[in-house]
Scaffold this motif. Structure first.
Motif, mmCIF file in Angstrom:
data_model
loop_
_atom_site.group_PDB
_atom_site.id
_atom_site.type_symbol
_atom_site.label_atom_id
_atom_site.label_comp_id
_atom_site.label_asym_id
_atom_site.label_seq_id
_atom_site.Cartn_x
_atom_site.Cartn_y
_atom_site.Cartn_z
ATOM 1 N N SER A 1 32.276 35.738 64.683
ATOM 2 C CA SER A 1 31.565 36.924 64.568
ATOM 3 C C SER A 1 31.418 37.533 63.285
ATOM 4 O O SER A 1 30.342 38.309 62.744
ATOM 5 C CB SER A 1 31.968 38.014 65.593
ATOM 6 O OG SER A 1 31.672 37.595 66.923
ATOM 7 N N ARG A 2 32.420 37.376 62.414
ATOM 8 C CA ARG A 2 32.405 37.888 60.904
ATOM 9 C C ARG A 2 31.406 37.084 60.126
ATOM 10 O O ARG A 2 31.033 37.783 59.246
ATOM 11 C CB ARG A 2 33.930 37.825 60.330
ATOM 12 C CG ARG A 2 34.782 38.863 61.200
ATOM 13 C CD ARG A 2 36.207 38.802 60.331
ATOM 14 N NE ARG A 2 37.121 39.776 60.875
ATOM 15 C CZ ARG A 2 38.255 40.148 60.823
ATOM 16 N NH1 ARG A 2 38.656 39.457 59.649
ATOM 17 N NH2 ARG A 2 38.831 40.948 61.584
ATOM 18 N N PHE A 3 31.306 35.953 60.346
ATOM 19 C CA PHE A 3 30.262 35.154 59.696
ATOM 20 C C PHE A 3 28.836 35.628 60.338
ATOM 21 O O PHE A 3 27.904 35.536 59.302
ATOM 22 C CB PHE A 3 30.526 33.566 59.852
ATOM 23 C CG PHE A 3 31.707 33.053 59.309
ATOM 24 C CD1 PHE A 3 32.020 33.059 57.764
ATOM 25 C CD2 PHE A 3 32.807 33.139 59.681
ATOM 26 C CE1 PHE A 3 32.995 32.745 57.258
ATOM 27 C CE2 PHE A 3 34.204 32.461 59.215
ATOM 28 C CZ PHE A 3 34.016 32.245 57.904
ATOM 29 N N ILE A 4 28.682 35.718 61.639
ATOM 30 C CA ILE A 4 27.359 35.798 62.318
ATOM 31 C C ILE A 4 27.103 37.580 61.521
ATOM 32 O O ILE A 4 25.630 37.662 61.380
ATOM 33 C CB ILE A 4 27.568 35.915 63.640
ATOM 34 C CG1 ILE A 4 27.844 34.580 64.111
ATOM 35 C CG2 ILE A 4 26.164 36.514 64.171
ATOM 36 C CD1 ILE A 4 27.840 34.413 65.518
ATOM 37 N N SER B 1 29.635 24.412 64.810
ATOM 38 C CA SER B 1 28.970 25.358 65.529
ATOM 39 C C SER B 1 27.835 25.858 64.693
ATOM 40 O O SER B 1 28.042 25.895 63.408
ATOM 41 C CB SER B 1 29.738 26.559 66.133
ATOM 42 O OG SER B 1 30.367 27.324 64.967
ATOM 43 N N SER B 2 26.655 26.034 65.222
ATOM 44 C CA SER B 2 25.483 26.527 64.338
ATOM 45 C C SER B 2 25.226 28.222 64.897
ATOM 46 O O SER B 2 25.167 28.357 65.949
ATOM 47 C CB SER B 2 24.425 25.811 64.574
ATOM 48 O OG SER B 2 24.559 24.365 64.215
ATOM 49 N N HIS B 3 24.838 28.804 63.736
ATOM 50 C CA HIS B 3 24.487 30.527 64.200
ATOM 51 C C HIS B 3 23.452 30.973 63.305
ATOM 52 O O HIS B 3 23.244 30.311 62.534
ATOM 53 C CB HIS B 3 25.831 31.011 64.066
ATOM 54 C CG HIS B 3 26.892 30.636 64.575
ATOM 55 N ND1 HIS B 3 27.378 30.834 66.086
ATOM 56 C CD2 HIS B 3 28.161 29.988 63.974
ATOM 57 C CE1 HIS B 3 28.660 30.247 66.229
ATOM 58 N NE2 HIS B 3 29.134 29.515 65.267
ATOM 59 N N LEU B 4 22.952 31.822 63.828
ATOM 60 C CA LEU B 4 21.856 32.701 63.229
ATOM 61 C C LEU B 4 22.450 34.163 62.717
ATOM 62 O O LEU B 4 23.095 34.852 63.832
ATOM 63 C CB LEU B 4 20.758 32.883 64.158
ATOM 64 C CG LEU B 4 19.370 33.557 63.557
ATOM 65 C CD1 LEU B 4 18.967 32.488 62.725
ATOM 66 C CD2 LEU B 4 18.236 33.550 64.567
ATOM 67 N N THR B 5 22.655 34.341 61.883
ATOM 68 C CA THR B 5 23.063 35.721 61.217
ATOM 69 C C THR B 5 22.446 36.803 61.417
ATOM 70 O O THR B 5 21.026 36.609 61.671
ATOM 71 C CB THR B 5 23.558 35.700 59.803
ATOM 72 O OG1 THR B 5 22.259 35.639 59.104
ATOM 73 C CG2 THR B 5 24.324 34.324 59.313
ATOM 74 N N LYS B 6 22.840 37.924 61.277
ATOM 75 C CA LYS B 6 22.056 39.322 61.462
ATOM 76 C C LYS B 6 20.685 39.355 60.775
ATOM 77 O O LYS B 6 19.981 40.139 60.970
ATOM 78 C CB LYS B 6 22.997 40.318 61.337
ATOM 79 C CG LYS B 6 23.442 40.723 60.035
ATOM 80 C CD LYS B 6 24.355 42.296 59.947
ATOM 81 C CE LYS B 6 24.787 42.431 58.362
ATOM 82 N NZ LYS B 6 25.425 43.670 58.232
ATOM 83 N N ILE C 1 23.435 29.330 59.707
ATOM 84 C CA ILE C 1 24.508 28.856 59.147
ATOM 85 C C ILE C 1 25.267 27.879 60.000
ATOM 86 O O ILE C 1 25.072 27.836 61.109
ATOM 87 C CB ILE C 1 25.564 30.241 58.732
ATOM 88 C CG1 ILE C 1 25.833 30.766 59.975
ATOM 89 C CG2 ILE C 1 25.052 31.063 58.021
ATOM 90 C CD1 ILE C 1 27.182 31.621 59.945
ATOM 91 N N THR C 2 26.132 27.049 59.414
ATOM 92 C CA THR C 2 27.198 26.173 59.998
ATOM 93 C C THR C 2 28.580 26.427 59.703
ATOM 94 O O THR C 2 28.741 26.776 58.588
ATOM 95 C CB THR C 2 26.928 24.765 59.463
ATOM 96 O OG1 THR C 2 25.346 24.302 59.665
ATOM 97 C CG2 THR C 2 27.727 23.741 60.188
ATOM 98 N N LEU C 3 29.331 26.375 60.720
ATOM 99 C CA LEU C 3 30.820 26.766 60.532
ATOM 100 C C LEU C 3 31.483 25.380 61.207
ATOM 101 O O LEU C 3 31.151 24.776 62.115
ATOM 102 C CB LEU C 3 31.285 27.890 61.528
ATOM 103 C CG LEU C 3 30.751 29.202 61.131
ATOM 104 C CD1 LEU C 3 31.303 30.163 62.331
ATOM 105 C CD2 LEU C 3 31.138 29.703 59.792
#
Length: 206
Positions: free
Chosen positions: A127-130, A178-183, A188-190
Motif C-alpha cells: 500500500s505504501r507504493f500504491i 503484482s500490478s497496481h494503479l497508484t493514487k 506500477i509493477t512490484l
C-alpha cells in the motif's frame, strides 16, 4: 569541490543497463551465500535486511563485481519526502550523467504465515507504493518477504490476491509480480521475493 569524472568510472567495468529483475537475482545470490554461512540473526526485519547491506555482501566491491552490479549503491533506511524506505538501489552511472531519480526501492517485511503479518505486508508494504508514500521512478520497485517461521511459503503467498507467480529467478519458485494503479493513476509493477530465513533466526529477539 571537483566534479566526479564519470568516464573513469565507466571504463572500470563493462557497463550494461541492468533492470530490477537482474538486481533481484543478485540479491538472491547473496541470500544463498548467507544461507551457507554461520550467520544467525535476530527475529527482526532491520537486522535481517542489514545482513544484505553489509561489507560482506552488497557493500562489498569484490562481490558486486562478481555479480556484475558494480554500478549500484545499496543504501538502507533512506528518508524520502513521504516516508522511510528499507533499501534504495541507486544507479551511480546514471547519477553522474545527471539523472535525478535513478533508483529503485525495496521494502522488506517479515512473514510468519499468519493473517497479522500477511496484512502488515500489504498495509505497510504494497500500500505504501500504491499510496505513493514510496514513488516509482524507474519501471518498477520490489518487496522482500523475510520468512522467519517454518511455513509452506507457496501456500502462504496465495493469501496475497494481487500476486501472480513470475519466474524471474531461475530454479527458485517463490518469486511473484503484482500490478497496481497508484493514487495518481500511475501504473506500477512490484516484484516480490520471498526468502526463507527460518533456519537462521536465533530467537533472541521478537
Amino acid at each position: 569541490m571537483s566534479k566526479i569524472n564519470a568516464s573513469k568510472f565507466l571504463f572500470s567495468f563493462d557497463y550494461k543497463e541492468r533492470d530490477l529483475k537482474f538486481i533481484l537475482n543478485s540479491v538472491y545470490k547473496c541470500y544463498l551465500k548467507i544461507m551457507i554461512s554461520n550467520i544467525l540473526v535476530n527475529n527482526n526485519e532491520n537486522d535481517i535486511r542489514d545482513i544484505f547491506i553489509s561489507d560482506e555482501y552488497l557493500d562489498n566491491y569484490a562481490l558486486k563485481k562478481e555479480l556484475d552490479i558494480v554500478e549500484f549503491k545499496f543504501d538502507k533506511e533512506i528518508q524520502t519526502e513521504t516516508g522511510r524506505v528499507d533499501i534504495r538501489v541507486l544507479n551511480m552511472v546514471k547519477t553522474m550523467k545527471g539523472d535525478f531519480n535513478p533508483y529503485y526501492f525495496i521494502e522488506c517485511k517479515r512473514i510468519k504465515g499468519d493473517k497479522t503479518y500477511n496484512d502488515y505486508y500489504i498495509d505497510n508494504g504494497i500500500s505504501r507504493f500504491i499510496d505513493e508514500k514510496y514513488h516509482t521512478y524507474q519501471e518498477a520497485n520490489a518487496m522482500m518477504g523475510f520468512v522467519v517461521k517454518q511455513i509452506d511459503v507457496k501456500t502462504n503467498s496465495s493469501y496475497f490476491s494481487d500476486l501472480s507467480y513470475h519466474n524471474f529467478i531461475d530454479d527458485y519458485e517463490y518469486t511473484y509480480v503484482s500490478s497496481h494503479l497508484t493514487k495518481s493513476n500511475k501504473k506500477i509493477t512490484l516484484y516480490h521475493l520471498m526468502l526463507d530465513f527460518s533456519s537462521k533466526i536465533n530467537g533472541s529477539k521478537n
